[in-house]
Scaffold this active site. Structure first.
Site, PDB file in Angstrom:
ATOM      1  N   TYR A  15      -7.460  -2.413   1.199  1.00 20.47           N
ATOM      2  CA  TYR A  15      -8.814  -2.708   1.709  1.00 20.47           C
ATOM      3  C   TYR A  15      -9.883  -1.922   0.962  1.00 20.47           C
ATOM      4  CZ  TYR A  15      -6.339  -5.229   5.236  1.00 20.47           C
ATOM      5  OH  TYR A  15      -5.520  -6.136   5.845  1.00 20.47           O
ATOM      6  N   GLY A  16      -9.682  -0.587   0.838  1.00 19.48           N
ATOM      7  CA  GLY A  16     -10.676   0.242   0.164  1.00 19.48           C
ATOM      8  C   GLY A  16     -10.899  -0.204  -1.267  1.00 19.48           C
ATOM      9  N   GLU A  35      -2.423  -1.011  -9.737  1.00 18.02           N
ATOM     10  CA  GLU A  35      -1.648  -1.174  -8.504  1.00 18.02           C
ATOM     11  C   GLU A  35      -0.183  -0.914  -8.831  1.00 18.02           C
ATOM     12  OE1 GLU A  35      -1.917  -1.737  -5.094  1.00 18.02           O
ATOM     13  OE2 GLU A  35       0.266  -1.651  -5.277  1.00 18.02           O
ATOM     14  N   ASN A 108       0.792  -6.531   6.961  1.00 20.24           N
ATOM     15  CA  ASN A 108       0.369  -6.169   8.314  1.00 20.24           C
ATOM     16  C   ASN A 108       0.265  -7.381   9.240  1.00 20.24           C
ATOM     17  OD1 ASN A 108      -2.277  -7.252   8.017  1.00 20.24           O
ATOM     18  ND2 ASN A 108      -3.025  -5.333   7.142  1.00 20.24           N
ATOM     19  N   GLY A 109       0.023  -7.079  10.526  1.00 21.15           N
ATOM     20  CA  GLY A 109      -0.031  -8.116  11.553  1.00 21.15           C
ATOM     21  C   GLY A 109      -1.373  -8.840  11.599  1.00 21.15           C
ATOM     22  N   VAL A 239       0.091   5.539 -10.695  1.00 23.04           N
ATOM     23  CA  VAL A 239      -0.624   6.729 -11.170  1.00 23.04           C
ATOM     24  C   VAL A 239       0.089   7.982 -10.683  1.00 23.04           C
ATOM     25  CG1 VAL A 239      -2.820   7.978 -11.132  1.00 23.04           C
ATOM     26  CG2 VAL A 239      -2.803   5.468 -11.160  1.00 23.04           C
ATOM     27  N   GLU A 364      -0.911  -2.620  21.639  1.00 24.07           N
ATOM     28  CA  GLU A 364      -0.764  -3.965  21.089  1.00 24.07           C
ATOM     29  C   GLU A 364       0.483  -4.587  21.730  1.00 24.07           C
ATOM     30  OE1 GLU A 364      -0.388  -3.772  16.776  1.00 24.07           O
ATOM     31  OE2 GLU A 364       1.287  -5.156  16.867  1.00 24.07           O
ATOM     32  N   HIS A 447       0.018   3.202  10.754  1.00 25.32           N
ATOM     33  CA  HIS A 447      -1.421   3.398  10.549  1.00 25.32           C
ATOM     34  C   HIS A 447      -1.741   4.805  10.045  1.00 25.32           C
ATOM     35  CE1 HIS A 447      -2.050   0.309  14.081  1.00 25.32           C
ATOM     36  NE2 HIS A 447      -1.605  -0.283  12.988  1.00 25.32           N
ATOM     37  N   GLY A 475      -8.474   4.467   3.663  1.00 22.16           N
ATOM     38  CA  GLY A 475      -8.070   5.058   4.936  1.00 22.16           C
ATOM     39  C   GLY A 475      -7.984   6.577   4.947  1.00 22.16           C
ATOM     40  N   ASN A 485      -6.082  -0.731  15.807  1.00 24.52           N
ATOM     41  CA  ASN A 485      -5.552  -1.034  14.473  1.00 24.52           C
ATOM     42  C   ASN A 485      -6.688  -0.848  13.456  1.00 24.52           C
ATOM     43  OD1 ASN A 485      -4.645  -2.708  16.760  1.00 24.52           O
ATOM     44  ND2 ASN A 485      -2.946  -3.131  15.410  1.00 24.52           N
ATOM     45  N   PHE A 487      -7.606  -1.573   9.972  1.00 22.03           N
ATOM     46  CA  PHE A 487      -8.141  -2.074   8.690  1.00 22.03           C
ATOM     47  C   PHE A 487      -9.575  -2.586   8.761  1.00 22.03           C
ATOM     48  CE2 PHE A 487      -5.768  -6.246   9.473  1.00 22.03           C
ATOM     49  CZ  PHE A 487      -6.893  -7.069   9.537  1.00 22.03           C
TER      50      PHE A 487
HETATM   51  P1  FAD Z   1      -3.520   0.266   1.527  1.00 20.97           P
HETATM   52  O1  FAD Z   1      -3.791  -1.050   2.130  1.00 20.97           O
HETATM   53  O2  FAD Z   1      -2.233   0.942   1.855  1.00 20.97           O
HETATM   54  O3  FAD Z   1      -3.666   0.139  -0.051  1.00 20.97           O
HETATM   55  C1  FAD Z   1      -3.309   1.136  -0.957  1.00 20.97           C
HETATM   56  C2  FAD Z   1      -2.745   0.496  -2.217  1.00 20.97           C
HETATM   57  O4  FAD Z   1      -2.617   1.490  -3.230  1.00 20.97           O
HETATM   58  C3  FAD Z   1      -1.358  -0.105  -2.037  1.00 20.97           C
HETATM   59  O5  FAD Z   1      -1.357  -1.416  -2.541  1.00 20.97           O
HETATM   60  C4  FAD Z   1      -0.445   0.817  -2.828  1.00 20.97           C
HETATM   61  O6  FAD Z   1       0.685   0.168  -3.388  1.00 20.97           O
HETATM   62  C5  FAD Z   1      -1.382   1.351  -3.901  1.00 20.97           C
HETATM   63  N1  FAD Z   1      -0.987   2.676  -4.403  1.00 20.97           N
HETATM   64  C6  FAD Z   1      -0.613   3.749  -3.690  1.00 20.97           C
HETATM   65  N2  FAD Z   1      -0.355   4.798  -4.485  1.00 20.97           N
HETATM   66  C7  FAD Z   1      -0.569   4.390  -5.749  1.00 20.97           C
HETATM   67  C8  FAD Z   1      -0.459   5.015  -7.025  1.00 20.97           C
HETATM   68  N3  FAD Z   1      -0.094   6.302  -7.137  1.00 20.97           N
HETATM   69  N4  FAD Z   1      -0.729   4.282  -8.141  1.00 20.97           N
HETATM   70  C9  FAD Z   1      -1.115   2.965  -8.031  1.00 20.97           C
HETATM   71  N5  FAD Z   1      -1.231   2.328  -6.851  1.00 20.97           N
HETATM   72  C10 FAD Z   1      -0.972   3.023  -5.716  1.00 20.97           C
HETATM   73  N6  FAD Z   1      -3.825  -2.576  10.519  1.00 20.97           N
HETATM   74  C11 FAD Z   1      -4.620  -3.362  11.261  1.00 20.97           C
HETATM   75  O7  FAD Z   1      -5.831  -3.129  11.348  1.00 20.97           O
HETATM   76  N7  FAD Z   1      -4.101  -4.441  11.936  1.00 20.97           N
HETATM   77  C12 FAD Z   1      -2.771  -4.739  11.912  1.00 20.97           C
HETATM   78  O8  FAD Z   1      -2.340  -5.731  12.529  1.00 20.97           O
HETATM   79  C13 FAD Z   1      -1.903  -3.887  11.159  1.00 20.97           C
HETATM   80  N8  FAD Z   1      -0.560  -4.104  11.125  1.00 20.97           N
HETATM   81  C14 FAD Z   1       0.224  -3.337  10.282  1.00 20.97           C
HETATM   82  C15 FAD Z   1       1.582  -3.643  10.159  1.00 20.97           C
HETATM   83  C16 FAD Z   1       2.366  -2.929   9.253  1.00 20.97           C
HETATM   84  C17 FAD Z   1       3.837  -3.256   9.124  1.00 20.97           C
HETATM   85  C18 FAD Z   1       1.795  -1.911   8.447  1.00 20.97           C
HETATM   86  C19 FAD Z   1       2.617  -1.139   7.450  1.00 20.97           C
HETATM   87  C20 FAD Z   1       0.449  -1.614   8.578  1.00 20.97           C
HETATM   88  C21 FAD Z   1      -0.339  -2.312   9.486  1.00 20.97           C
HETATM   89  N9  FAD Z   1      -1.707  -2.047   9.613  1.00 20.97           N
HETATM   90  C22 FAD Z   1      -2.493  -2.820  10.422  1.00 20.97           C
HETATM   91  C23 FAD Z   1      -2.342  -0.942   8.844  1.00 20.97           C
HETATM   92  C24 FAD Z   1      -3.172  -1.432   7.666  1.00 20.97           C
HETATM   93  O9  FAD Z   1      -2.435  -2.324   6.870  1.00 20.97           O
HETATM   94  C25 FAD Z   1      -3.620  -0.210   6.850  1.00 20.97           C
HETATM   95  O10 FAD Z   1      -4.385   0.620   7.703  1.00 20.97           O
HETATM   96  C26 FAD Z   1      -4.448  -0.579   5.638  1.00 20.97           C
HETATM   97  O11 FAD Z   1      -3.721  -1.399   4.758  1.00 20.97           O
HETATM   98  C27 FAD Z   1      -4.925   0.664   4.898  1.00 20.97           C
HETATM   99  O12 FAD Z   1      -5.824   0.276   3.880  1.00 20.97           O
HETATM  100  P2  FAD Z   1      -6.087   1.196   2.625  1.00 20.97           P
HETATM  101  O13 FAD Z   1      -7.052   0.516   1.748  1.00 20.97           O
HETATM  102  O14 FAD Z   1      -6.422   2.571   3.108  1.00 20.97           O
HETATM  103  O15 FAD Z   1      -4.668   1.348   1.902  1.00 20.97           O
END
Ligand code: FAD
Length: 509
Positions: A15-16, A35, A108-109, A239, A364, A447, A475, A485, A487
């Protein structure tokens, strides 16, 4: 070993990262995104279809020889693969995360829940809450294509019996319930039920990826960013750390193959660096860079205020409720309860007990789509985290550790016990001890939040303190818990940060 120079580098495509990439490219800036997981869409979706819950293939799991899901059957594979769901195991906590272009949105859900205004204010005392309610949350919902399940569909489909039973049982126990918006298209789901389109949510697909129906980031933010022609995504680029240079940062990257082996090493020099590897990934990059890259100017708060959003997986065994008729349960012809043999994987309802000051929680009502009636009610309960954990770097293993002990999850377990006892007292049922030791799973984290918190490790707009042109918009900015939740909140905060960064640091209005 190769070296490249780019202007704007984004690490991570969740997301970020997706929000940063869209807004930068829309402002006319070229962006390279790294990625570590696969671009699941490349070469005509060569590594798809994604696996369902019942018969997972090795594309379900990140570099392990068996599945790691909390309560499903374990499947074994001959070969490790850069699959879509990762589980990072630390001493007292197992953190799940999505891998691939789209990050967590792939697994995610899809629940797109806006936090309580009062709690958002408590967590982010320095943000203008009204601005978020008026602008950033509506913007995030629009871009993420959030929609709501139609009432008439919800009321009659056998696929949401588990949710209707969950709601009426909650009411009987004196709790309030809410319907929760989602990014999964309910138009599509209705067509699935009518056999008009290939099934996904109704065919047990979710944590190992959805092949249809879910508006994950590669269909929303990232698609739009790619359409500008200014975004280039490199998948299988992991990375390790980064270092300050005269003109910005040198980023050290391992290029991996689909078995996780390093096939090349790259140094990518950039002027502006956006860390969006998720709470764990971003914190790990910062701590590793402090140690290996001698980046000693970070704020002392780095690694603090980490939490699991008060996650606890819990359940109720409903066998002894068999002869209790559940009120308003229209499809329940034989007067028994149970949650149904048909279950959509997409949760749409929650138990909202946030206003109870002593036991604030949001639960949930989760599906457990096993294909047979399992007489088990499943909940992911979300809580405050009054005592957050910390993340530190251990140079002997070149990895982080999460310092997470009983004091950090005590409150969460107490709340879950209170909830389950009240539900069972009103409805019958026992804690579902078959699934977890003691029926409470506080060591599961879906989360992860925090580690590089807004206003502490960064300024109020995600600029990392102590350095220039170094940003976080994921996050890691949210301290420990947001009460629902996360995101939608992560997306809204990213929108708010990147707007200011583009306006002031790039002078684009
Ligand atoms: P992420 O979405 O985790 O993105 C980070 C990305 O960076 C990933 O693609 C990762 O592979 C990449 N990355 C990491 N380290 C490196 C590196 N060193 N080099 C290169 N790339 C890297 N939230 C909700 O709001 N609703 C829901 O229904 C929900 N259900 C969920 C169900 C499951 C099974 C899971 C696991 C999570 C769920 N979540 C849900 C949580 C939600 O998906 C996360 O809070 C959200 O994805 C976090 O966003 P982000 O941008 O912080 O990081």
């Amino acid at each position: 070993h190769t070296e490249e120079n780019v202007e704007n580098l984004v690490i991570g495509s969740g997301y970020g990262g997706a929000v940063a990439a869209l807004r930068l490219t829309q402002a006319g800036k070229k962006v390279v995104m790294l990625e570590m997981g696969l671009d699941w869409e490349k070469e005509g979706g060569k590594y798809k279809p994604f696996s369902n819950l019942i018969t997972p293939k090795n594309n379900s799991t990140w570099l392990k020889k068996s599945t790691q899901a909390p309560m499903m059957n374990i499947a074994h594979f001959n070969k490790k693969f850069t699959g879509v769901l990762d589980r990072m195991d630390y001493e007292n906590i197992k953190v799940y995360a999505g891998r691939g272009v789209g990050g967590g949105s792939l697994v995610n859900g899809g629940m797109a829940v806006q936090p309580k205004k009062s709690y958002f204010k408590e967590i982010f005392p320095n943000l203008n809450v009204d601005e978020f309610w008026d602008n950033y949350f509506p913007l995030a919902k629009k871009e993420l294509q959030v929609n709501e399940i139609p009432e008439d569909y919800y009321a009659q489909t056998p696929y949401y019996k588990f949710a209707r039973v969950g709601e009426s049982e909650a009411h009987k126990a004196g709790f309030e319930t809410v319907r929760v918006p989602n990014v999964y298209s309910f138009d599509y789901m209705k067509k699935e039920e009518g056999d008009e389109v290939p099934k996904s949510a109704l065919a047990k697909e979710v944590i190992y990826g959805n092949n249809h129906g879910k508006q994950s980031l590669e269909k929303t933010y990232l698609k739009k960013a790619i359409q500008t022609g200014l975004l280039h995504i490199n998948d299988l680029h992991r990375v390790d750390y980064f270092q300050e240079t005269e003109n910005g940062y040198a980023v050290f990257v391992d290029v991996i193959d689909t078995e996780g082996l390093v096939v090349a090493k790259k140094t990518i020099n950039c002027k502006n660096l956006f860390l969006n590897a998720g709470s764990i990934g971003t914190t790990k990059l910062l701590l590793t860079s402090r140690y290996k890259g001698k980046m000693t100017n970070f704020d002392a708060s780095l690694g603090n205020d980490w939490g699991n959003n008060g996650n606890i997986m819990t359940g109720r065994n409903m066998v002894n409720t068999l002869f209790n008729r559940v009120e308003n349960e229209t499809t329940n012809t034989n007067h028994t309860t149970g949650t149904g043999s048909k279950q959509s994987t997409i949760p749409v309802s929650g138990i909202d007990n946030w206003e109870d000051k002593e036991h604030s929680f949001f639960a949930e009502i989760s599906p457990l789509p096993m294909g047979v009636e399992v007489y088990t009610a499943l909940y992911l309960v979300i809580n405050k985290v009054p005592t957050p954990g910390t993340i530190s770097y251990d140079p002997t293993v070149n990895d982080i550790q999460i310092n997470w002990e009983k004091k950090n999850y005590k409150h969460t377990v107490e709340n879950a016990k209170y909830f389950i006892k009240k539900m069972n007292k009103a409805n019958g049922g026992t804690p579902a001890g078959l699934l977890w030791k003691g029926a409470y799973g506080p060591d599961i984290c879906y989360h992860p939040l925090g580690g590089a918190v807004l206003g502490k490790t960064t300024d109020l707009y995600g600029r990392v303190k102590g350095y220039k042109n170094l940003y976080i918009t994921d996050g890691a900015l949210v301290p420990a818990s947001i009460g629902v939740n996360p995101f939608l909140t992560i997306t809204a905060i990213a929108e708010y940060c990147i707007k200011e960064i583009i306006k002031n640091d790039y002078s684009v209005s």
